[in-house]
Design an enzyme around this catalytic site. Structure first.
Site, PDB file in Angstrom:
ATOM      1  N   ALA A 181       0.860  -1.181   0.000  1.00 45.42           N
ATOM      2  CA  ALA A 181       0.000   0.000   0.000  1.00 45.42           C
ATOM      3  C   ALA A 181       0.899   1.234   0.000  1.00 45.42           C
ATOM      4  CB  ALA A 181      -0.905  -0.001   1.221  1.00 45.42           C
ATOM      5  N   LYS A 182       0.336   2.370  -0.288  1.00 39.30           N
ATOM      6  CA  LYS A 182       1.104   3.614  -0.217  1.00 39.30           C
ATOM      7  C   LYS A 182       0.146   4.784  -0.223  1.00 39.30           C
ATOM      8  CE  LYS A 182       5.548   4.859  -0.527  1.00 39.30           C
ATOM      9  NZ  LYS A 182       6.705   4.001  -0.199  1.00 39.30           N
TER      10      LYS A 182
END
Ligand code: GLU
Length: 424
Positions: free
Chosen positions: A109-110
Site C-alpha cells: 500500500a502507499k
C-alpha cells in the site's frame, strides 16, 4: 539532466513493465497475472485545512492498496508536490514486491498528500495530517492497512496519525502505524533501519564479489533519513564516503567526508540542508556530476528516475544500491546491466525500513518490546537471507538481481493467491 523519454519517467509504467517481465519469465498463470496487474483499492480525498492566517487551503490526498494476498497493506505516506494517484499506485505495487521478497506478512500500500511541506508551519502540518488520517480512516487499520513514514514524513507525523485514529476509534490504536517514537510504542532501531538495510545490502554485494571493504569508496545521493543513515552505516563498514548531496547540491572530497560533522551541520542549520557546508578538502559538485563519480558503490537515496537514459552510460560505480524507490529507469537499468554494473534493486536494498516496521507491529501486538540488539540481529538475518536468496537465484537463472528479486517476490504472492482462490 532529465531523461528525454517521458515514458521512461512513469513510475507506474516502469513498475508494471518490471512485473510483466517477471511474470513472463515465471510463466505466471494468466488469472493470477490479471489479478496482480491492477490495484485492489484506491482512495482520493480532498483535504480542507485552516491555515494560520485563517484562510482555507484544500489539498489532495491519496491511499492506494495493491493487494491483500499476503496480509494487511503496508507502506509509507509521503508529503511532496509530485504525489499523484498514479505515483502512489506504483509505489503500492513496489511495496507488495518488497514485503514479499523479504518475507514479511504484508501486502503493498502507499499514500501521500500533494503538498510542499516546507511551506507549512508545524500547526498547519498537524491539521493537514489529522484531516488526512480522518479521510482515509475507513480503509486503514492495524489488520487492514498500516501506514509508515516516507518522503518528508517522520515520527511526529506518525504520532499525529496514531492520536487521530485512536480518537476516532475511542481506543488506544498504536498498531495503526509503524515508525512511531519509541515512547509511544515504536521500535528501537526503526529510525535508522532503512539506512542500515542499505549498508547490509551493499556489504553483501561487495563480499559476494570479493571486494575488500576497507579499500572501497561510496557516493550517496540524498541526505534525508535514508541517505544520512546509509552513509553512516556504510562508513561503519569501512568504506570511504567520498561524496554526498542534498537539495543544496553535492559535496566531494576524494579523501573522504566527515559524515558525523555533516549530519551535525544539517541539524543546526536553519534550512535543514547542507547549504553553506564547508570543510578543508571539500569541493562542491553538481548532483549530475556526483552520480557519475568513479566509486565502488553508488547509493541513490533521493527521488525516483535519477539514473536514466541520458546518464546511465556515464555511471562509473561498480555497484548501484538503490536506497530510494525507483531511482533507475528501465532503459538505464538495461544499460547498466549491459555494462556490468551490478544493481541491487530497491525492493531489496531499501527493505530494512519495512522489516523493522514489521518488528514494530509484532511488538505492539504482543505488548512486549525487544532490545536494540535483538532488533539489529533480526534485521541482519532478514536482510541477509533475502539478499542471498536473490543472489543465488540470479546466478541459477542467469538473470539480473532485479529480475531475480522480482521473480522471487511475484512467485510468493502468486502462491498465496493460488491457495486462497478467487472470492466469492
Ligand atoms: N516508506 C518505507 C518504504 O518505502 C517504509 C514502509 C513501511 O515501513 O511500511 O519502504
Amino acid at each position: 539532466m532529465m531523461p528525454k523519454n517521458t515514458n521512461e519517467n512513469s513510475l507506474l509504467a516502469n513498475a508494471q513493465a518490471s512485473f510483466d517481465k517477471a511474470a513472463r519469465m515465471l510463466n505466471l498463470d494468466p488469472n493470477i497475472y490479471a489479478i496482480l496487474r491492477s490495484n485492489e483499492r484506491a482512495l482520493t480525498v480532498s483535504l480542507p485545512v485552516e491555515m494560520d492566517d485563517g484562510h482555507v487551503e484544500v489539498f489532495t490526498g491519496y491511499r492506494a492498496q495493491h493487494t491483500t494476498a499476503r496480509g494487511p497493506g503496508k507502506g509509507g505516506i509521503r508529503y511532496h508536490l509530485a504525489v499523484t494517484q498514479e505515483e502512489v499506485t506504483a509505489l503500492a505495487q513496489l511495496m507488495t514486491w518488497k514485503c514479499s521478497l523479504v518475507n514479511v506478512p504484508f501486502s503493498g500500500a502507499k499514500g501521500g498528500v500533494s503538498v510542499d511541506p516546507r511551506k507549512l508551519s508545524e500547526n498547519e502540518l498537524r491539521r493537514l495530517t489529522r484531516r488526512y488520517t480522518y479521510a482515509i480512516s475507513p480503509i486503514i487499520g492495524p489488520n487492514t492497512d498500516i501506514p509508515a513514514p516516507d518522503m518528508n514524513t517522520d515520527e511526529k507525523t506518525m504520532t499525529w496519525i496514531t492520536d487521530t485514529y485512536s480518537m476516532i476509534k475511542g481506543e488506544s490504536s498504536g498498531e495503526i502505524v509503524t515508525g512511531k517514537p519509541v515512547s509511544l510504542g515504536g521500535s528501537v532501531g526503526r529510525v535508522n533501519a532503512t539506512g542500515l538495510g542499505v549498508a547490509i545490502a551493499a556489504k553483501q554485494a561487495l563480499l559476494r564479489n570479493d571486494y575488500d571493504l576497507d579499500n572501497c569508496t561510496a557516493v550517496v545521493q540524498g541526505f534525508g533519513n535514508v541517505g544520512t543513515w546509509s552513509a553512516r552505516h556504510i562508513a561503519d563498514r569501512g568504506l570511504k564516503i567520498i561524496a554526498v548531496s542534498d537539495i543544496s547540491g553535492g559535496y566531494y572530497n576524494p579523501k573522504g567526508l566527515n559524515i558525523e560533522k555533516m549530519i551535525a551541520y544539517v541539524k543546526q542549520s536553519e534550512s535543514r540542508a547542507l547549504e553553506g557546508y564547508s570543510a578543508s578538502g571539500v569541493d562542491s559538485i553538481s548532483n549530475d556530476d556526483l552520480l557519475c563519480l568513479p566509486c565502488d558503490v553508488l547509493v541513490p537515496a533521493a527521488m525516483e528516475n535519477q539514473i536514466h537514459l541520458d546518464n546511465a552510460n556515464e555511471i562509473q560505480a561498480k555497484f548501484v544500491v538503490e536506497g530510494a524507490n525507483g531511482p533507475t529507469t528501465p532503459g538505464a537499468d538495461a544499460i547498466l546491466n549491459e555494462r556490468g554494473v551490478i544493481v541491487v534493486p530497491d525492493i531489496l536494498a531499501n527493505a530494512g525500513g519495512v522489516v523493522v516496521s514489521y518488528f514494530e507491529w509484532v511488538q505492539g501486538r504482543e505488548g512486549f518490546y525487544w532490545t536494540a540488539d535483538e532488533v539489529k540481529d533480526r534485521l541482519h538475518r532478514f536482510m541477509e537471507v533475502a539478499f542471498n536468496d536473490m543472489y543465488d537465484f540470479s546466478l541459477k537463472r542467469r538473470v539480473s538481481l532485479r529480475d531475480s528479486a522480482m521473480m522471487l517476490a511475484v512467485q510468493r504472492v502468486a502462491e498465496a493467491i493460488a491457495l486462497r482462490g478467487v472470492f466469492p
